[in-house]
Design an enzyme around this catalytic site. Structure first.
Site, PDB file in Angstrom:
ATOM      1  CE  LYS A 122      29.469  81.674  23.826  1.00 49.18           C
ATOM      2  NZ  LYS A 122      30.332  81.828  22.774  1.00 49.18           N
ATOM      3  CB  THR A 123      24.485  78.014  20.325  1.00 45.54           C
ATOM      4  OG1 THR A 123      24.684  79.482  20.879  1.00 45.54           O
ATOM      5  CG2 THR A 123      23.215  77.748  20.128  1.00 45.54           C
ATOM      6  CG  ASP A 129      23.093  80.206  23.897  1.00 46.86           C
ATOM      7  OD1 ASP A 129      24.055  80.495  24.414  1.00 46.86           O
ATOM      8  OD2 ASP A 129      22.746  79.896  22.985  1.00 46.86           O
ATOM      9  CD  GLU A 130      23.847  84.823  23.236  1.00 46.28           C
ATOM     10  OE1 GLU A 130      24.840  85.523  23.691  1.00 46.28           O
ATOM     11  OE2 GLU A 130      23.984  84.512  21.841  1.00 46.28           O
ATOM     12  NE  ARG A 164      27.990  87.701  15.828  1.00 48.63           N
ATOM     13  CZ  ARG A 164      27.753  86.619  16.929  1.00 48.63           C
ATOM     14  NH1 ARG A 164      27.285  85.620  16.556  1.00 48.63           N
ATOM     15  NH2 ARG A 164      28.832  86.598  17.468  1.00 48.63           N
ATOM     16  CD  GLN A 189      29.590  86.995  21.414  1.00 46.59           C
ATOM     17  OE1 GLN A 189      28.515  87.102  20.867  1.00 46.59           O
ATOM     18  NE2 GLN A 189      30.125  86.058  21.795  1.00 46.59           N
TER      19      GLN A 189
HETATM   20  P1  ATP Z   1      28.160  83.235  19.629  1.00 47.93           P
HETATM   21  O1  ATP Z   1      29.462  83.308  20.853  1.00 47.93           O
HETATM   22  O2  ATP Z   1      28.375  83.733  18.445  1.00 47.93           O
HETATM   23  O3  ATP Z   1      26.903  82.488  20.189  1.00 47.93           O
HETATM   24  P2  ATP Z   1      28.876  80.131  19.972  1.00 47.93           P
HETATM   25  O4  ATP Z   1      29.906  79.903  20.463  1.00 47.93           O
HETATM   26  O5  ATP Z   1      27.554  79.656  20.301  1.00 47.93           O
HETATM   27  O6  ATP Z   1      28.909  81.554  19.266  1.00 47.93           O
HETATM   28  P3  ATP Z   1      27.973  78.372  17.815  1.00 47.93           P
HETATM   29  O7  ATP Z   1      27.022  79.140  17.055  1.00 47.93           O
HETATM   30  O8  ATP Z   1      27.535  77.097  18.492  1.00 47.93           O
HETATM   31  O9  ATP Z   1      29.035  78.904  18.375  1.00 47.93           O
HETATM   32  O10 ATP Z   1      28.999  77.718  16.648  1.00 47.93           O
HETATM   33  C1  ATP Z   1      29.720  78.496  15.592  1.00 47.93           C
HETATM   34  C2  ATP Z   1      29.970  77.616  14.474  1.00 47.93           C
HETATM   35  O11 ATP Z   1      30.952  76.900  14.499  1.00 47.93           O
HETATM   36  C3  ATP Z   1      28.481  77.082  14.074  1.00 47.93           C
HETATM   37  O12 ATP Z   1      28.605  77.043  12.696  1.00 47.93           O
HETATM   38  C4  ATP Z   1      28.858  75.443  14.597  1.00 47.93           C
HETATM   39  O13 ATP Z   1      28.153  74.665  13.686  1.00 47.93           O
HETATM   40  C5  ATP Z   1      30.325  75.516  14.287  1.00 47.93           C
HETATM   41  N1  ATP Z   1      31.061  74.376  15.231  1.00 47.93           N
HETATM   42  C6  ATP Z   1      30.874  74.525  16.418  1.00 47.93           C
HETATM   43  N2  ATP Z   1      31.725  73.541  16.833  1.00 47.93           N
HETATM   44  C7  ATP Z   1      32.088  73.028  15.818  1.00 47.93           C
HETATM   45  C8  ATP Z   1      33.090  71.556  15.750  1.00 47.93           C
HETATM   46  N3  ATP Z   1      33.428  70.989  16.993  1.00 47.93           N
HETATM   47  N4  ATP Z   1      33.256  71.148  14.780  1.00 47.93           N
HETATM   48  C9  ATP Z   1      32.860  71.845  13.763  1.00 47.93           C
HETATM   49  N5  ATP Z   1      31.997  73.049  13.575  1.00 47.93           N
HETATM   50  C10 ATP Z   1      31.753  73.464  14.715  1.00 47.93           C
HETATM   51 MG    MG Z   2      25.888  81.186  20.544  1.00 48.88          MG
END
Ligand code: ATP
Ligand code: MG
Length: 675
Positions: free
Chosen positions: A31-32, A218-219, A610, A249
């Protein structure tokens, strides 16, 4: 910027730039990453001016990381023109420009918890000195009301009729009046006042609406009503409002966060496009399975099918310990093993704790074992008394109406302005409806102030006015502060305190740290001002270390020790969750109405997710409470983790073989030297 590093749903979210967009997805699904790529796409491919983009998140740390990632995609000079900030720093910026419309002055102070408590305590005393109602209970109610955008006049019907509620109802209007006359606002006002500004002055609102054409949050699951209203208004003109989050979350219900904001997004923004992400890129299959099964025990949630193409990985380790010390040692042994044997870095490890009280033992043992660590949270640097006293001078110098800080420093360090004189001055200020500082400046003319006291007051006035000119002249912030602290004799005052020499030395160092922090600030900012510095201090995350510890400066590579709450959004190869027991997680307060077990389970889910490669859960048979060993039960959440993804690990058994320790030390040394 290329989109090749994104999967097809992520791409879709990046390319869908116009209109409302909701990205609702589980942890670690990118997402981020979508937010940062979306910003880069807008600037790079769509030719949107960086100033027209606003990206909001919850902590300064998250905002900094986001800005860094964007800089990596579009280059630093463009990234710096994009407004990436927390809710509070965004509102602070708006208010510095426009607060005069609401009758405040632009050099307003921002009151933190301790200033608020001081003020509320006084107000409670004025109303009923015998009530015995604690200031923080009243503060909690007022803060809750502000998060719901309820001003004093609407507060009454909202309040339950208990004693604290009745007191809060009496205090709230007085509290707001005092804040205004002190030209101060509190943390919750930052948002509430901007909403008021926008509501009462449409032209001001229109200016900001016009500017921010693309808005991302975000969040989003952790927004409260005030934050929701603010963003909704800001997005009112262009409607390009993209929010990302995960209802599983949502961990700030106790601060008024409303998951309804994300779950009902399509109702709030008709025609919203919704995208789901289901692939997790962060964790091994075992870790992900543990997370998915635990969170499924919550009732009210949107079911998600989060999967990973990654390896099964190591099973979760479950470690049964004797007590808190034993638990800390079990963690440290594993970290040293990983660093020594597996060539992992210290910073690959995070220890996530549910309560502040758990930190102490970990700090002791980490220090004893000479393992470098950073503590995020705990007693913040700027919460220490000596630091607050010193800062109070700076704050009063910037804002002469700030009476809470004026009273804090009036006779500290002692300069012969006793209680009687202070009371006299305060009474004269109330009777004459004049700011206290004005009254103080002509104290000599007041009846009842004797010559000695008048001299003392005169000396104080001269000191403040001289320093005020000094700081206003610009430049030399650190040097001017150092001179100020020397002139008032802060160090000598601290030395007079009945405390151990070691602790006194540490306090003196802490005051010195403020000067250092000012010097760092001066070095980094184009046009440094004292009020700019104080604003930075006021807006520090409540869970961010205010000043870098010496250890941190020395060891960039350090184990991270932090609260579960502040770990949201981050990831680490190896995560430890100590205190996996009833009472900690779920926290014992979760039986009361403020915390609930579902929210604790979401917190547990945040913790588990995490971890990238390995997760270790620890629990102790007993812990000391008021000097007695108290038996403990394992957390109910442990039983919710399927047996096939976890295994019991021995407490010890990670004994370092000879030579390992040396390897790890020389490793660390090499890293410190910038290998
Ligand atoms: P959270 O809910 O914990 O905030 P999130 O959904 O925001 O998580 P991110 O932090 O954006 O997730 O990504 C999680 C991990 O997955 C990061 O290390 C990111 O670089 C990796 N990632 C995300 N998308 C891809 C992709 N398409 N290919 C490879 N790695 C990815
Ligand atoms: Mg995130």
């Amino acid at each position: 910027m290329s989109l090749t590093s994104l999967n097809s749903q992520q791409c879709e979210a990046v390319l869908h730039t116009e209109g409302p967009l909701l990205l609702l997805a589980g942890a670690g699904s990118g997402k981020t990453k979508v937010v940062t790529h979306r910003v880069a796409h807008l600037v790079g491919a769509r030719g949107v001016e960086p100033e027209q983009i606003l990206a909001v998140t919850f902590t300064n740390k998250a905002a900094r990381e986001m800005q860094e990632r964007i800089a990596g995609l579009v280059g630093r000079s463009k990234a710096e023109r994009i407004q990436v900030s927390t809710f509070h720093s965004l509102c602070c910026r708006i208010l510095r420009t426009d607060i005069e419309t609401l009758g405040y002055k632009s050099n307003f102070s921002i009151y933190g918890t301790s200033d608020q408590q001081r003020l509320i305590k006084d107000l409670i005393n004025n109303i009923d000195p015998a009530s015995g109602i604690p200031a923080d209970a009243v503060l909690w109610k007022i803060s809750d009301a502000k998060n719901r955008l309820l001003p004093p006049e609407k507060f009454g019907s909202f309040m339950a009729g208990d004693l604290v509620g009745a007191m809060a109802r009496a205090v709230y209007p007085e509290y707001q009046k005092s804040l205004k006359s002190y030209n101060a606002i509190d943390f919750d006002d930052l948002i509430m006042l901007v909403v008021r500004l926008f509501t009462e002055f449409p032209a001001v609102e229109a200016r900001y609406q016009e500017r921010f054409r693309y808005i991302m949050v975000d969040e989003y699951q952790d927004t409260n009503l005030a934050q929701f209203t603010l963003m909704r208004r800001l997005a009112g003109k262009w409607g390009n409002f993209c929010v990302v989050g995960d209802d599983d979350q949502s961990i700030y219900g106790w601060r008024g966060a409303d998951p309804g904001n994300i779950l009902d997004f399509e109702k709030h923004f008709p025609g919203a496009h919704v995208i789901k992400l289901e692939q997790n890129y962060r964790s091994t299959a075992h870790i992900l399975k543990a997370a998915n099964t635990v969170i499924r025990h919550n009732n009210k949630r949107k079911e998600k099918a989060l999967w990973t193409a990654g390896v099964a990985g190591e099973k979760l380790g479950v470690v049964r310990c004797i007590d808190a010390e034993d638990e800390a040692r079990a963690v440290i042994e594993r970290i040293r093993h990983n660093v020594g044997r597996k060539r992992m870095a210290y910073r690959d490890h995070a220890i996530l704790l549910r309560t502040n009280a758990q930190t102490l033992v970990f700090e002791q043992e980490l220090r004893f074992a000479e393992v470098p660590y950073v503590l995020i949270g705990g007693q913040q640097f700027f919460d220490r008394k000596e630091v607050k006293d010193a800062i109070a001078y700076l704050r009063f110098i910037v804002n002469p109406y700030d009476e809470v800080n004026l009273l804090r420093i009036l006779n500290y360090p002692r300069r012969g302005i006793g209680r009687t004189t202070a009371d006299l001055l305060i009474r004269a200020s109330i009777a004459g409806r004049e700011p206290l500082w004005q009254v103080i400046r002509k104290a000599r003319l007041l009846e009842g102030v004797n010559a000695k006291a008048a001299d003392a007051v005169g000396g104080f006035v001269a000191l403040i006015e001289e320093r005020r000119r000094g700081f206003r002249a610009g430049g030399r912030l650190a040097a001017t502060a150092m001179e100020l602290f020397a002139t008032i004799g802060l160090e000598a005052e601290l030395r007079r305190e009945p405390d151990s020499r070691e602790r006194i030395e540490r306090r003196i160092e802490n005051v010195q740290e403020i000067v250092n922090a000012l010097a760092t600030y001066e070095g980094r900012v184009g046009q440094p001002t004292l009020s700019g510095f104080l604003e930075k201090v006021a807006l520090l995350d409540r869970d961010e270390p205010g000043s870098e510890s010496k250890e941190k400066k020395l060891a960039q590579d350090a184990v991270v020790l932090m609260s579960l709450h502040s770990s949201k959004g981050l990831e680490f190869p190896h995560v430890f969750m100590p205190g996996f027991e009833e009472g900690f997680l779920p926290h014992r307060k979760s039986v009361s109405d403020v915390f609930d077990v579902d929210e604790e389970r979401r917190l547990c889910y945040v913790g588990i997710t995490r971890a990238r490669e390995k997760l270790t859960l620890l629990h102790a048979d007993a812990r000391m409470k008021y000097g007695k060993a108290e038996p403990r039960e394992t957390s109910r959440f442990l039983a919710e983790i399927p047996e096939e993804v976890r295994r019991e690990e021995a407490r010890a058994g990670f004994q370092l073989v000879e030579g390992d320790e040396q390897a790890s030390l020389s490793d660390l040394f090499a890293r410190l030297m910038g290998e």
